[in-house]
Design a protein around this motif. Structure first.
Motif, PDB file in Angstrom:
ATOM      1  N   LYS A  90       0.868  -1.184   0.000  1.00 39.66           N
ATOM      2  CA  LYS A  90       0.000   0.000   0.000  1.00 39.66           C
ATOM      3  C   LYS A  90       0.899   1.225   0.000  1.00 39.66           C
ATOM      4  CE  LYS A  90      -4.214  -1.727   0.893  1.00 39.66           C
ATOM      5  NZ  LYS A  90      -5.368  -1.493   0.069  1.00 39.66           N
ATOM      6  N   GLU A  91       0.652   2.110  -0.941  1.00 39.48           N
ATOM      7  CA  GLU A  91       1.359   3.378  -0.993  1.00 39.48           C
ATOM      8  C   GLU A  91       0.313   4.459  -0.745  1.00 39.48           C
ATOM      9  OE1 GLU A  91       4.656   4.677  -3.974  1.00 39.48           O
ATOM     10  OE2 GLU A  91       2.696   5.192  -4.833  1.00 39.48           O
ATOM     11  N   ILE A  92       0.437   5.150   0.382  1.00 45.97           N
ATOM     12  CA  ILE A  92      -0.571   6.132   0.769  1.00 45.97           C
ATOM     13  C   ILE A  92       0.050   7.518   0.784  1.00 45.97           C
ATOM     14  CG2 ILE A  92      -2.158   6.876   2.592  1.00 45.97           C
ATOM     15  CD1 ILE A  92      -2.326   3.941   3.483  1.00 45.97           C
ATOM     16  N   THR A  93      -0.636   8.446   0.121  1.00 45.35           N
ATOM     17  CA  THR A  93      -0.287   9.855   0.158  1.00 45.35           C
ATOM     18  C   THR A  93      -1.468  10.562   0.785  1.00 45.35           C
ATOM     19  OG1 THR A  93       0.926   9.587  -1.909  1.00 45.35           O
ATOM     20  CG2 THR A  93       0.435  11.832  -1.217  1.00 45.35           C
ATOM     21  N   HIS A  94      -1.211  11.315   1.842  1.00 42.02           N
ATOM     22  CA  HIS A  94      -2.289  11.895   2.629  1.00 42.02           C
ATOM     23  C   HIS A  94      -1.924  13.322   3.020  1.00 42.02           C
ATOM     24  CE1 HIS A  94      -4.547  11.655   6.762  1.00 42.02           C
ATOM     25  NE2 HIS A  94      -5.099  12.501   5.948  1.00 42.02           N
ATOM     26  N   ASP A  95      -2.782  14.254   2.659  1.00 40.13           N
ATOM     27  CA  ASP A  95      -2.595  15.647   3.062  1.00 40.13           C
ATOM     28  C   ASP A  95      -3.663  15.968   4.115  1.00 40.13           C
ATOM     29  OD1 ASP A  95      -2.516  18.385   3.428  1.00 40.13           O
ATOM     30  OD2 ASP A  95      -2.263  18.835   1.298  1.00 40.13           O
ATOM     31  N   PRO A  96      -3.305  15.917   5.399  1.00 37.86           N
ATOM     32  CA  PRO A  96      -4.298  16.148   6.450  1.00 37.86           C
ATOM     33  C   PRO A  96      -4.959  17.527   6.392  1.00 37.86           C
ATOM     34  CG  PRO A  96      -2.305  15.187   7.382  1.00 37.86           C
ATOM     35  CD  PRO A  96      -1.990  15.555   5.970  1.00 37.86           C
ATOM     36  N   GLU A  97      -4.261  18.524   5.832  1.00 38.82           N
ATOM     37  CA  GLU A  97      -4.835  19.873   5.767  1.00 38.82           C
ATOM     38  C   GLU A  97      -5.986  19.968   4.782  1.00 38.82           C
ATOM     39  OE1 GLU A  97      -2.075  23.106   5.456  1.00 38.82           O
ATOM     40  OE2 GLU A  97      -0.642  22.097   6.767  1.00 38.82           O
ATOM     41  N   THR A  98      -5.864  19.324   3.617  1.00 41.84           N
ATOM     42  CA  THR A  98      -6.910  19.402   2.595  1.00 41.84           C
ATOM     43  C   THR A  98      -7.852  18.199   2.647  1.00 41.84           C
ATOM     44  OG1 THR A  98      -5.617  18.226   0.914  1.00 41.84           O
ATOM     45  CG2 THR A  98      -5.364  20.629   1.031  1.00 41.84           C
ATOM     46  N   GLY A  99      -7.447  17.125   3.319  1.00 39.33           N
ATOM     47  CA  GLY A  99      -8.258  15.908   3.354  1.00 39.33           C
ATOM     48  C   GLY A  99      -8.123  15.060   2.105  1.00 39.33           C
ATOM     49  N   HIS A 100      -7.189  15.401   1.227  1.00 35.40           N
ATOM     50  CA  HIS A 100      -6.998  14.634  -0.003  1.00 35.40           C
ATOM     51  C   HIS A 100      -6.125  13.413   0.270  1.00 35.40           C
ATOM     52  CE1 HIS A 100      -5.216  13.712  -4.004  1.00 35.40           C
ATOM     53  NE2 HIS A 100      -6.488  13.787  -4.323  1.00 35.40           N
ATOM     54  N   MET A 101      -6.533  12.260  -0.284  1.00 37.60           N
ATOM     55  CA  MET A 101      -5.761  11.024  -0.115  1.00 37.60           C
ATOM     56  C   MET A 101      -5.677  10.265  -1.425  1.00 37.60           C
ATOM     57  SD  MET A 101      -6.933   9.351   3.499  1.00 37.60           S
ATOM     58  CE  MET A 101      -5.426   8.425   3.704  1.00 37.60           C
ATOM     59  N   LYS A 102      -4.563   9.562  -1.579  1.00 38.98           N
ATOM     60  CA  LYS A 102      -4.393   8.579  -2.652  1.00 38.98           C
ATOM     61  C   LYS A 102      -3.928   7.300  -1.981  1.00 38.98           C
ATOM     62  CE  LYS A 102      -3.035  11.690  -6.370  1.00 38.98           C
ATOM     63  NZ  LYS A 102      -1.988  12.045  -7.325  1.00 38.98           N
ATOM     64  N   ILE A 103      -4.625   6.212  -2.276  1.00 40.93           N
ATOM     65  CA  ILE A 103      -4.214   4.901  -1.777  1.00 40.93           C
ATOM     66  C   ILE A 103      -3.984   4.019  -2.987  1.00 40.93           C
ATOM     67  CG2 ILE A 103      -4.828   2.879  -0.406  1.00 40.93           C
ATOM     68  CD1 ILE A 103      -6.660   4.690   1.265  1.00 40.93           C
ATOM     69  N   ARG A 104      -2.742   3.615  -3.167  1.00 40.47           N
ATOM     70  CA  ARG A 104      -2.388   2.725  -4.285  1.00 40.47           C
ATOM     71  C   ARG A 104      -2.116   1.339  -3.710  1.00 40.47           C
ATOM     72  NH1 ARG A 104       2.017   3.961  -7.930  1.00 40.47           N
ATOM     73  NH2 ARG A 104       0.631   3.042  -9.450  1.00 40.47           N
ATOM     74  N   THR A 105      -2.823   0.344  -4.225  1.00 43.81           N
ATOM     75  CA  THR A 105      -2.565  -1.046  -3.866  1.00 43.81           C
ATOM     76  C   THR A 105      -1.760  -1.635  -5.009  1.00 43.81           C
ATOM     77  OG1 THR A 105      -4.639  -1.137  -2.637  1.00 43.81           O
ATOM     78  CG2 THR A 105      -3.611  -3.244  -3.220  1.00 43.81           C
ATOM     79  N   LEU A 106      -0.543  -2.061  -4.717  1.00 42.54           N
ATOM     80  CA  LEU A 106       0.406  -2.494  -5.740  1.00 42.54           C
ATOM     81  C   LEU A 106       0.669  -3.988  -5.622  1.00 42.54           C
ATOM     82  CD1 LEU A 106       2.872   0.427  -4.981  1.00 42.54           C
ATOM     83  CD2 LEU A 106       1.169   0.366  -6.808  1.00 42.54           C
ATOM     84  N   THR A 107       0.519  -4.699  -6.750  1.00 47.26           N
ATOM     85  CA  THR A 107       0.831  -6.129  -6.791  1.00 47.26           C
ATOM     86  C   THR A 107       1.535  -6.442  -8.103  1.00 47.26           C
ATOM     87  OG1 THR A 107      -1.145  -6.950  -7.952  1.00 47.26           O
ATOM     88  CG2 THR A 107      -1.350  -6.605  -5.573  1.00 47.26           C
ATOM     89  N   THR A 108       2.069  -7.641  -8.196  1.00 51.14           N
ATOM     90  CA  THR A 108       2.699  -8.083  -9.442  1.00 51.14           C
ATOM     91  C   THR A 108       1.657  -8.430 -10.494  1.00 51.14           C
ATOM     92  OG1 THR A 108       2.791 -10.330  -8.572  1.00 51.14           O
ATOM     93  CG2 THR A 108       4.765  -8.966  -8.302  1.00 51.14           C
ATOM     94  N   PHE A 109       0.395  -8.568 -10.089  1.00 47.42           N
ATOM     95  CA  PHE A 109      -0.687  -8.949 -11.002  1.00 47.42           C
ATOM     96  C   PHE A 109      -1.435  -7.738 -11.542  1.00 47.42           C
ATOM     97  CE2 PHE A 109      -5.184 -10.391 -11.497  1.00 47.42           C
ATOM     98  CZ  PHE A 109      -4.992 -11.208 -12.601  1.00 47.42           C
ATOM     99  N   ARG A 110      -1.860  -6.854 -10.645  1.00 44.55           N
ATOM    100  CA  ARG A 110      -2.676  -5.703 -11.029  1.00 44.55           C
ATOM    101  C   ARG A 110      -2.599  -4.663  -9.919  1.00 44.55           C
ATOM    102  NH1 ARG A 110      -8.469  -7.647 -12.298  1.00 44.55           N
ATOM    103  NH2 ARG A 110      -7.446  -8.417 -14.155  1.00 44.55           N
ATOM    104  N   ASN A 111      -2.603  -3.398 -10.295  1.00 45.65           N
ATOM    105  CA  ASN A 111      -2.606  -2.314  -9.313  1.00 45.65           C
ATOM    106  C   ASN A 111      -3.991  -1.690  -9.238  1.00 45.65           C
ATOM    107  OD1 ASN A 111       0.153  -2.712  -8.948  1.00 45.65           O
ATOM    108  ND2 ASN A 111       0.691  -1.175 -10.461  1.00 45.65           N
ATOM    109  N   PHE A 112      -4.291  -1.079  -8.120  1.00 42.13           N
ATOM    110  CA  PHE A 112      -5.579  -0.418  -7.932  1.00 42.13           C
ATOM    111  C   PHE A 112      -5.336   0.914  -7.234  1.00 42.13           C
ATOM    112  CE2 PHE A 112      -9.448   0.413  -5.407  1.00 42.13           C
ATOM    113  CZ  PHE A 112     -10.350   0.530  -6.451  1.00 42.13           C
ATOM    114  N   ASP A 113      -5.873   2.001  -7.797  1.00 48.42           N
ATOM    115  CA  ASP A 113      -5.681   3.335  -7.244  1.00 48.42           C
ATOM    116  C   ASP A 113      -7.004   3.922  -6.767  1.00 48.42           C
ATOM    117  OD1 ASP A 113      -2.989   3.261  -7.974  1.00 48.42           O
ATOM    118  OD2 ASP A 113      -3.350   4.229  -9.897  1.00 48.42           O
TER     119      ASP A 113
END
Length: 137
Positions: free
Chosen positions: A41-64
């Motif tokens: 899991k690669e998480i980018t989180h800006d607590p001030e704006t509430g914006h988040m990106k959660i990337r689930t990374l695998t050798t088969f398929r990724n999900f953003d």
């Protein structure tokens, strides 16, 4: 104040994933593949704006996932199960809670942190699967 979940996490354990995927009507071949994967899991989180990106990374398929906390959005779950649902993610205490409204009832997930471990509990139609990730960066 909400936690900042920014970081890279590698999965260390999972429970009940096959039953969870079965409840989502995922075919047995794909369920077997998914249960063998060790996602990060690669998480980018800006607590001030509430914006988040959660990337689930695998050798088969990724999900953003790219969203703003508390704002409902149309989530394309095509890479997961081919569905689209209305999704809202927000804090409930120290847990990040996601509610996904669509053709499957009681669908969603919850993230929380204990030390350097990120916990993920996924649920659909009364079936619960759990994954634990260790922060590496």
């Amino acid at each position: 104040m909400a936690l900042n979940l920014t970081g890279l996490y590698h999965m260390v354990s999972q429970e009940n994933m096959d039953a969870y995927l079965h409840a989502l009507d995922i075919n047995i071949a794909l369920r077997k593949i998914v249960c063998l994967l060790r996602p990060s899991k690669e998480i980018t989180h800006d607590p001030e704006t509430g914006h988040m990106k959660i990337r689930t990374l695998t050798t088969f398929r990724n999900f953003d996932m790219d969203f703003t906390l508390g704002k409902e959005f149309a989530e394309d779950l095509g890479p997961v199960d081919g569905r689209v649902c209305q999704t809202t993610v927000d804090w409930e205490g120290d847990k990040l809670v996601c509610v996904q409204k669509g053709e499957k009832e009681n669908r969603g997930w919850m993230h929380w942190v204990e030390g350097d471990l990120l916990h993920l509990e996924m649920r659909v139609q009364g079936v619960v699967a759990k994954q634990v990730f260790k922060k590496v960066k």
